[in-house]
Scaffold this active site. Sequence first.
Site, PDB file in Angstrom:
ATOM      1  N   ASP A  15      -5.359 -59.656  39.845  1.00 41.35           N
ATOM      2  CA  ASP A  15      -6.151 -60.737  40.460  1.00 41.35           C
ATOM      3  C   ASP A  15      -6.597 -60.436  41.890  1.00 41.35           C
ATOM      4  OD1 ASP A  15      -5.617 -62.198  38.104  1.00 41.35           O
ATOM      5  OD2 ASP A  15      -3.680 -62.793  38.927  1.00 41.35           O
ATOM      6  N   HIS A  45     -10.853 -60.752  34.062  1.00 41.76           N
ATOM      7  CA  HIS A  45     -11.679 -60.244  35.152  1.00 41.76           C
ATOM      8  C   HIS A  45     -12.858 -61.184  35.361  1.00 41.76           C
ATOM      9  CE1 HIS A  45     -10.137 -55.847  34.581  1.00 41.76           C
ATOM     10  NE2 HIS A  45      -9.224 -56.681  35.030  1.00 41.76           N
TER      11      HIS A  45
HETATM   12  P1  IMP Z   1       2.311 -60.006  30.046  1.00 46.49           P
HETATM   13  O1  IMP Z   1       1.474 -58.880  30.530  1.00 46.49           O
HETATM   14  O2  IMP Z   1       1.532 -61.107  29.394  1.00 46.49           O
HETATM   15  O3  IMP Z   1       3.450 -59.518  29.195  1.00 46.49           O
HETATM   16  O4  IMP Z   1       2.986 -60.687  31.336  1.00 46.49           O
HETATM   17  C1  IMP Z   1       3.895 -59.998  32.178  1.00 46.49           C
HETATM   18  C2  IMP Z   1       3.715 -60.413  33.621  1.00 46.49           C
HETATM   19  O5  IMP Z   1       2.464 -59.911  34.094  1.00 46.49           O
HETATM   20  C3  IMP Z   1       3.636 -61.925  33.864  1.00 46.49           C
HETATM   21  O6  IMP Z   1       4.215 -62.197  35.118  1.00 46.49           O
HETATM   22  C4  IMP Z   1       2.141 -62.206  33.875  1.00 46.49           C
HETATM   23  O7  IMP Z   1       1.817 -63.365  34.597  1.00 46.49           O
HETATM   24  C5  IMP Z   1       1.646 -60.969  34.567  1.00 46.49           C
HETATM   25  N1  IMP Z   1       0.255 -60.622  34.219  1.00 46.49           N
HETATM   26  C6  IMP Z   1      -0.168 -60.024  33.092  1.00 46.49           C
HETATM   27  N2  IMP Z   1      -1.499 -59.830  33.136  1.00 46.49           N
HETATM   28  C7  IMP Z   1      -1.912 -60.280  34.333  1.00 46.49           C
HETATM   29  C8  IMP Z   1      -3.182 -60.314  34.990  1.00 46.49           C
HETATM   30  O8  IMP Z   1      -4.207 -59.863  34.477  1.00 46.49           O
HETATM   31  N3  IMP Z   1      -3.206 -60.875  36.234  1.00 46.49           N
HETATM   32  C9  IMP Z   1      -2.088 -61.344  36.841  1.00 46.49           C
HETATM   33  N4  IMP Z   1      -0.873 -61.325  36.274  1.00 46.49           N
HETATM   34  C10 IMP Z   1      -0.791 -60.798  35.038  1.00 46.49           C
HETATM   35 MG    MG Z   2      -7.060 -61.369  36.697  1.00 46.85          MG
END
Ligand code: IMP
Ligand code: MG
Length: 332
Positions: A15, A45
Amino acid sequence: MVEYADVVVDLAYGDSGKGKVTHQLCRKERYTHVIRYNGGNNAGHTIYHEGKKFITHSIPSGVFHGIRSIIGPGCVLNVDHFFEEMKELENGGIRCQGLVFIARNAHIITDEHIMEDRQDNTIGTTKRGVGQAYRDKHWRKGLRAEQVDSLKPYLIDMYEELHASDKNCRILFEGAQGFGLDIDWGDYPYVTSSGCTVAAAIGNGVPPQKIRNIWGVAKAYETYVGLKKFEPDEDIFKEIREKGMEYGATTGRPRQCNWLNINGLLKAIKINGVNKVIFNKTDILRDVGVWKAYDEKDFQVEFSDEEDMKGWVESKIPYDVKVIWSDSPERI
Ligand code: IMP
Ligand code: MG
Protein backbone atom coordinates in the site's frame (compact mmCIF):
# COMPACT_ATOMS: atom_id res chain seq x y z
CA MET A 1 15.75 -12.40 -25.35
CA VAL A 2 15.70 -10.16 -22.34
CA GLU A 3 17.15 -6.69 -22.95
CA TYR A 4 16.57 -5.46 -19.40
CA ALA A 5 14.13 -5.62 -16.51
CA ASP A 6 13.15 -2.91 -14.05
CA VAL A 7 11.61 -3.91 -10.74
CA VAL A 8 9.12 -2.08 -8.54
CA VAL A 9 9.33 -3.24 -4.93
CA ASP A 10 7.51 -2.00 -1.88
CA LEU A 11 9.84 -1.13 1.00
CA ALA A 12 7.19 -1.33 3.73
CA TYR A 13 3.96 -3.30 4.30
CA GLY A 14 2.32 -2.87 0.90
CA ASP A 15 0.00 0.00 0.00
CA SER A 16 2.87 2.40 -0.61
CA GLY A 17 1.71 3.35 -4.11
CA LYS A 18 3.36 0.82 -6.41
CA GLY A 19 0.37 1.14 -8.73
CA LYS A 20 1.10 4.80 -9.27
CA VAL A 21 4.80 4.21 -9.87
CA THR A 22 4.29 1.36 -12.37
CA HIS A 23 1.69 3.46 -14.14
CA GLN A 24 4.11 6.35 -14.55
CA LEU A 25 6.99 4.09 -15.58
CA CYS A 26 4.83 2.46 -18.25
CA ARG A 27 4.14 5.90 -19.68
CA LYS A 28 7.79 6.89 -19.73
CA GLU A 29 9.64 3.72 -20.69
CA ARG A 30 9.26 1.43 -23.70
CA TYR A 31 8.38 -1.80 -21.92
CA THR A 32 7.23 -4.81 -23.90
CA HIS A 33 6.05 -6.73 -20.82
CA VAL A 34 4.70 -6.01 -17.35
CA ILE A 35 5.01 -9.05 -15.09
CA ARG A 36 3.39 -9.56 -11.68
CA TYR A 37 5.87 -11.69 -9.82
CA ASN A 38 4.31 -12.62 -6.48
CA GLY A 39 1.08 -12.81 -4.51
CA GLY A 40 -2.49 -13.15 -5.67
CA ASN A 41 -5.72 -11.24 -5.25
CA ASN A 42 -4.71 -10.35 -1.69
CA ALA A 43 -3.17 -7.32 -3.41
CA GLY A 44 -5.02 -4.19 -4.42
CA HIS A 45 -3.34 -1.71 -6.70
CA THR A 46 -5.11 1.60 -7.06
CA ILE A 47 -4.57 3.18 -10.44
CA TYR A 48 -5.81 6.54 -11.69
CA HIS A 49 -6.05 6.32 -15.45
CA GLU A 50 -7.42 9.09 -17.62
CA GLY A 51 -9.40 10.52 -14.73
CA LYS A 52 -10.89 7.18 -13.68
CA LYS A 53 -10.02 5.15 -10.60
CA PHE A 54 -9.33 1.43 -11.08
CA ILE A 55 -8.37 -1.17 -8.50
CA THR A 56 -6.53 -4.19 -9.86
CA HIS A 57 -5.82 -7.33 -7.87
CA SER A 58 -4.13 -9.88 -10.11
CA ILE A 59 -3.86 -8.32 -13.54
CA PRO A 60 -0.62 -6.39 -14.13
CA SER A 61 -1.06 -2.73 -14.95
CA GLY A 62 0.53 -3.02 -18.39
CA VAL A 63 -3.04 -3.38 -19.75
CA PHE A 64 -3.62 0.35 -19.18
CA HIS A 65 -0.91 1.00 -21.77
CA GLY A 66 -1.51 -1.78 -24.26
CA ILE A 67 1.54 -3.71 -22.96
CA ARG A 68 1.61 -7.51 -22.66
CA SER A 69 0.77 -8.24 -19.03
CA ILE A 70 1.79 -11.53 -17.48
CA ILE A 71 0.77 -13.15 -14.23
CA GLY A 72 4.08 -14.82 -13.48
CA PRO A 73 4.92 -18.27 -12.11
CA GLY A 74 5.58 -16.73 -8.69
CA CYS A 75 1.90 -15.78 -8.39
CA VAL A 76 -1.18 -17.63 -7.20
CA LEU A 77 -4.42 -17.08 -9.07
CA ASN A 78 -8.10 -17.20 -8.23
CA VAL A 79 -9.66 -18.20 -11.55
CA ASP A 80 -13.14 -16.69 -10.97
CA HIS A 81 -11.67 -13.42 -9.72
CA PHE A 82 -9.35 -13.31 -12.70
CA PHE A 83 -12.28 -13.43 -15.13
CA GLU A 84 -14.29 -10.93 -13.08
CA GLU A 85 -11.38 -8.52 -12.91
CA MET A 86 -10.83 -8.76 -16.63
CA LYS A 87 -14.53 -8.08 -17.26
CA GLU A 88 -14.46 -5.05 -14.96
CA LEU A 89 -11.44 -3.63 -16.73
CA GLU A 90 -12.97 -4.26 -20.16
CA ASN A 91 -16.19 -2.56 -18.98
CA GLY A 92 -14.09 0.40 -17.88
CA GLY A 93 -12.67 0.65 -21.39
CA ILE A 94 -9.37 -1.16 -20.76
CA ARG A 95 -8.59 -3.83 -23.34
CA CYS A 96 -7.36 -7.09 -21.82
CA GLN A 97 -8.01 -9.63 -24.56
CA GLY A 98 -4.77 -10.44 -26.33
CA LEU A 99 -2.74 -8.64 -23.68
CA VAL A 100 -3.23 -10.66 -20.49
CA PHE A 101 -1.34 -13.91 -20.06
CA ILE A 102 -0.76 -16.40 -17.26
CA ALA A 103 2.41 -18.39 -16.81
CA ARG A 104 1.45 -22.05 -17.23
CA ASN A 105 3.29 -22.88 -14.02
CA ALA A 106 1.55 -20.27 -11.84
CA HIS A 107 -0.50 -21.85 -9.08
CA ILE A 108 -4.25 -21.84 -8.49
CA ILE A 109 -6.16 -20.77 -5.38
CA THR A 110 -8.97 -23.28 -4.87
CA ASP A 111 -12.30 -22.92 -3.03
CA GLU A 112 -10.86 -25.16 -0.29
CA HIS A 113 -7.97 -22.77 0.19
CA ILE A 114 -10.36 -19.86 0.61
CA MET A 115 -12.61 -21.74 3.02
CA GLU A 116 -9.64 -22.68 5.16
CA ASP A 117 -8.30 -19.11 5.16
CA ARG A 118 -11.72 -17.74 6.18
CA GLN A 119 -11.63 -19.88 9.31
CA ASP A 120 -8.18 -18.80 10.36
CA ASN A 121 -7.88 -15.76 12.60
CA THR A 122 -4.29 -15.86 13.75
CA ILE A 123 -2.60 -13.06 11.81
CA GLY A 124 -5.42 -11.24 10.00
CA THR A 125 -5.00 -12.34 6.39
CA THR A 126 -7.03 -10.96 3.50
CA LYS A 127 -8.87 -14.34 3.48
CA ARG A 128 -8.21 -14.95 -0.18
CA GLY A 129 -6.64 -18.38 0.34
CA VAL A 130 -3.21 -17.14 -0.62
CA GLY A 131 -1.22 -18.80 2.19
CA GLN A 132 -2.95 -22.14 1.60
CA ALA A 133 -2.26 -22.02 -2.14
CA TYR A 134 1.45 -21.38 -1.54
CA ARG A 135 1.51 -24.08 1.12
CA ASP A 136 0.18 -26.64 -1.36
CA LYS A 137 2.55 -25.42 -4.06
CA HIS A 138 5.56 -25.96 -1.83
CA TRP A 139 4.10 -29.18 -0.53
CA ARG A 140 4.00 -30.39 -4.17
CA LYS A 141 0.23 -30.89 -3.99
CA GLY A 142 -0.81 -27.71 -5.78
CA LEU A 143 -2.80 -27.17 -8.94
CA ARG A 144 -1.10 -25.27 -11.76
CA ALA A 145 -2.72 -22.89 -14.24
CA GLU A 146 -1.98 -25.34 -17.08
CA GLN A 147 -4.36 -27.84 -15.46
CA VAL A 148 -7.34 -25.48 -15.68
CA ASP A 149 -9.27 -25.69 -18.97
CA SER A 150 -10.78 -22.20 -18.89
CA LEU A 151 -7.30 -20.68 -18.63
CA LYS A 152 -5.92 -22.41 -21.74
CA PRO A 153 -6.28 -19.39 -24.06
CA TYR A 154 -4.22 -17.25 -21.65
CA LEU A 155 -1.36 -19.60 -20.88
CA ILE A 156 2.22 -18.89 -21.84
CA ASP A 157 5.56 -20.45 -21.11
CA MET A 158 7.95 -17.90 -19.61
CA TYR A 159 10.98 -19.43 -21.28
CA GLU A 160 9.36 -19.35 -24.71
CA GLU A 161 8.07 -15.83 -24.14
CA LEU A 162 11.24 -14.22 -22.83
CA HIS A 163 14.15 -16.28 -24.11
CA ALA A 164 13.28 -18.46 -27.07
CA SER A 165 12.28 -15.66 -29.43
CA ASP A 166 14.70 -13.14 -30.92
CA LYS A 167 12.41 -10.23 -29.98
CA ASN A 168 13.91 -7.89 -27.39
CA CYS A 169 11.97 -7.99 -24.13
CA ARG A 170 11.99 -4.91 -21.93
CA ILE A 171 10.32 -5.89 -18.71
CA LEU A 172 8.74 -4.16 -15.79
CA PHE A 173 8.28 -6.38 -12.76
CA GLU A 174 5.33 -5.26 -10.68
CA GLY A 175 5.56 -6.50 -7.11
CA ALA A 176 2.76 -7.00 -4.63
CA GLN A 177 2.76 -6.58 -0.81
CA GLY A 178 6.08 -5.36 0.58
CA PHE A 179 9.35 -6.00 2.38
CA GLY A 180 7.71 -5.93 5.83
CA LEU A 181 5.35 -8.71 4.67
CA ASP A 182 8.04 -10.80 2.94
CA ILE A 183 7.98 -14.44 4.00
CA ASP A 184 11.67 -14.34 4.97
CA TRP A 185 12.38 -10.72 5.85
CA GLY A 186 9.06 -9.58 7.28
CA ASP A 187 7.90 -9.75 10.87
CA TYR A 188 7.13 -13.51 10.86
CA PRO A 189 4.46 -14.84 11.31
CA TYR A 190 2.76 -11.51 10.47
CA VAL A 191 3.74 -11.87 6.84
CA THR A 192 2.29 -12.98 3.54
CA SER A 193 3.29 -16.30 2.00
CA SER A 194 5.38 -15.13 -0.93
CA GLY A 195 8.70 -13.42 -1.50
CA CYS A 196 8.26 -9.67 -1.93
CA THR A 197 11.85 -8.75 -2.85
CA VAL A 198 13.81 -8.53 -6.10
CA ALA A 199 14.91 -12.11 -5.48
CA ALA A 200 11.30 -13.21 -5.99
CA ALA A 201 11.11 -11.21 -9.24
CA ILE A 202 14.08 -12.91 -10.90
CA GLY A 203 12.64 -16.27 -9.92
CA ASN A 204 10.02 -15.60 -12.61
CA GLY A 205 12.54 -16.28 -15.36
CA VAL A 206 14.83 -13.29 -15.79
CA PRO A 207 18.58 -13.60 -15.15
CA PRO A 208 19.93 -11.29 -12.42
CA GLN A 209 22.40 -9.56 -14.77
CA LYS A 210 19.48 -8.15 -16.75
CA ILE A 211 18.06 -6.13 -13.86
CA ARG A 212 18.44 -2.43 -14.59
CA ASN A 213 16.58 -0.17 -12.16
CA ILE A 214 15.16 -1.22 -8.83
CA TRP A 215 12.50 1.23 -7.75
CA GLY A 216 11.76 1.11 -4.05
CA VAL A 217 8.40 2.54 -3.09
CA ALA A 218 7.55 3.79 0.40
CA LYS A 219 5.32 6.38 2.01
CA ALA A 220 6.39 9.36 4.12
CA TYR A 221 4.80 7.40 7.00
CA GLU A 222 3.94 3.72 7.37
CA THR A 223 0.80 1.65 7.37
CA TYR A 224 0.12 -2.01 8.07
CA VAL A 225 -3.01 -4.16 7.86
CA GLY A 226 -3.27 -7.22 10.06
CA LEU A 227 -3.65 -8.37 13.63
CA LYS A 228 -0.39 -7.34 15.26
CA LYS A 229 -0.39 -4.03 17.10
CA PHE A 230 1.35 -1.49 14.93
CA GLU A 231 -0.29 1.86 15.60
CA PRO A 232 0.61 3.73 18.82
CA ASP A 233 -2.34 5.03 20.86
CA GLU A 234 -2.16 8.60 19.66
CA ASP A 235 -4.90 10.55 17.92
CA ILE A 236 -2.53 11.86 15.29
CA PHE A 237 -2.57 8.46 13.57
CA LYS A 238 -6.36 8.57 13.27
CA GLU A 239 -5.94 11.89 11.55
CA ILE A 240 -3.33 10.45 9.19
CA ARG A 241 -5.67 7.52 8.42
CA GLU A 242 -8.55 9.85 7.53
CA LYS A 243 -6.52 12.34 5.52
CA GLY A 244 -4.54 9.61 3.80
CA MET A 245 -7.64 7.48 3.13
CA GLU A 246 -5.82 4.55 4.66
CA TYR A 247 -8.36 1.80 4.16
CA GLY A 248 -7.55 -1.46 2.38
CA ALA A 249 -8.11 -1.48 -1.38
CA THR A 250 -8.98 -5.18 -1.18
CA THR A 251 -10.75 -5.66 2.15
CA GLY A 252 -11.70 -2.11 3.20
CA ARG A 253 -10.04 -2.68 6.59
CA PRO A 254 -8.57 0.39 8.30
CA ARG A 255 -4.80 0.42 7.97
CA GLN A 256 -2.83 0.96 11.16
CA CYS A 257 -0.57 3.99 10.85
CA ASN A 258 2.82 4.89 12.29
CA TRP A 259 5.83 7.09 11.53
CA LEU A 260 8.52 6.11 9.06
CA ASN A 261 10.97 3.62 10.54
CA ILE A 262 14.47 4.33 9.24
CA ASN A 263 15.91 0.92 10.21
CA GLY A 264 13.26 -1.01 8.29
CA LEU A 265 13.58 1.31 5.34
CA LEU A 266 17.37 0.98 5.09
CA LYS A 267 17.18 -2.77 5.42
CA ALA A 268 14.66 -2.94 2.58
CA ILE A 269 16.79 -0.64 0.40
CA LYS A 270 19.97 -2.64 0.96
CA ILE A 271 18.54 -6.13 0.69
CA ASN A 272 16.69 -5.27 -2.51
CA GLY A 273 19.59 -3.31 -3.99
CA VAL A 274 17.27 -0.39 -4.59
CA ASN A 275 18.78 2.44 -6.66
CA LYS A 276 15.77 4.77 -6.68
CA VAL A 277 13.42 5.45 -3.79
CA ILE A 278 10.05 7.15 -4.06
CA PHE A 279 8.28 8.41 -0.96
CA ASN A 280 4.59 8.85 -1.69
CA LYS A 281 1.94 10.75 0.22
CA THR A 282 4.23 13.45 1.58
CA ASP A 283 1.19 15.74 1.27
CA ILE A 284 -0.57 13.86 4.08
CA LEU A 285 2.09 14.80 6.64
CA ARG A 286 1.93 18.34 5.24
CA ASP A 287 -1.84 18.28 5.88
CA VAL A 288 -1.51 17.10 9.48
CA GLY A 289 1.45 19.43 10.01
CA VAL A 290 3.63 16.98 11.95
CA TRP A 291 6.95 15.62 10.67
CA LYS A 292 8.27 12.62 12.61
CA ALA A 293 10.20 9.38 12.09
CA TYR A 294 11.89 6.67 14.15
CA ASP A 295 15.67 6.86 14.29
CA GLU A 296 18.16 3.97 14.43
CA LYS A 297 17.52 3.47 18.14
CA ASP A 298 13.75 3.40 17.56
CA PHE A 299 13.27 6.80 19.20
CA GLN A 300 10.79 9.23 17.71
CA VAL A 301 12.46 12.26 16.15
CA GLU A 302 10.41 15.35 15.49
CA PHE A 303 11.44 17.66 12.66
CA SER A 304 10.87 21.38 12.50
CA ASP A 305 9.39 21.20 9.00
CA GLU A 306 9.15 19.24 5.78
CA GLU A 307 12.64 20.16 4.53
CA ASP A 308 14.12 19.17 7.88
CA MET A 309 12.61 15.69 7.67
CA LYS A 310 13.52 15.20 4.02
CA GLY A 311 17.12 16.25 4.68
CA TRP A 312 17.38 13.86 7.63
CA VAL A 313 15.93 10.89 5.72
CA GLU A 314 18.12 11.56 2.70
CA SER A 315 21.24 11.79 4.89
CA LYS A 316 20.59 8.21 6.05
CA ILE A 317 20.09 6.71 2.58
CA PRO A 318 23.21 5.55 0.67
CA TYR A 319 24.45 8.45 -1.48
CA ASP A 320 24.15 6.54 -4.77
CA VAL A 321 20.42 5.98 -4.29
CA LYS A 322 18.24 8.59 -5.91
CA VAL A 323 15.45 9.88 -3.66
CA ILE A 324 12.17 11.29 -4.97
CA TRP A 325 9.42 12.77 -2.80
CA SER A 326 5.90 12.64 -4.14
CA ASP A 327 2.30 13.29 -3.13
CA SER A 328 -0.93 11.28 -3.13
CA PRO A 329 -1.71 9.86 -6.57
CA GLU A 330 -4.99 11.72 -6.87
CA ARG A 331 -3.14 15.01 -6.45
CA ILE A 332 -0.70 14.50 -9.30
P1 IMP B 1 -2.42 -12.83 3.16
O1 IMP B 1 -1.42 -12.39 2.16
O2 IMP B 1 -3.85 -12.62 2.74
O3 IMP B 1 -2.16 -14.24 3.62
O4 IMP B 1 -2.24 -11.91 4.46
C1 IMP B 1 -1.05 -11.90 5.23
C2 IMP B 1 -0.76 -10.51 5.76
O5 IMP B 1 -0.39 -9.67 4.66
C3 IMP B 1 -1.95 -9.79 6.41
O6 IMP B 1 -1.45 -8.98 7.44
C4 IMP B 1 -2.52 -8.95 5.27
O7 IMP B 1 -3.23 -7.84 5.73
C5 IMP B 1 -1.25 -8.55 4.58
N1 IMP B 1 -1.43 -8.25 3.15
C6 IMP B 1 -1.55 -9.14 2.15
N2 IMP B 1 -1.66 -8.51 0.97
C7 IMP B 1 -1.57 -7.19 1.23
C8 IMP B 1 -1.57 -6.02 0.41
O8 IMP B 1 -1.66 -6.08 -0.82
N3 IMP B 1 -1.46 -4.83 1.05
C9 IMP B 1 -1.32 -4.74 2.40
N4 IMP B 1 -1.30 -5.81 3.21
C10 IMP B 1 -1.42 -7.01 2.63
MG1 MG C 1 -2.53 -2.39 -1.81
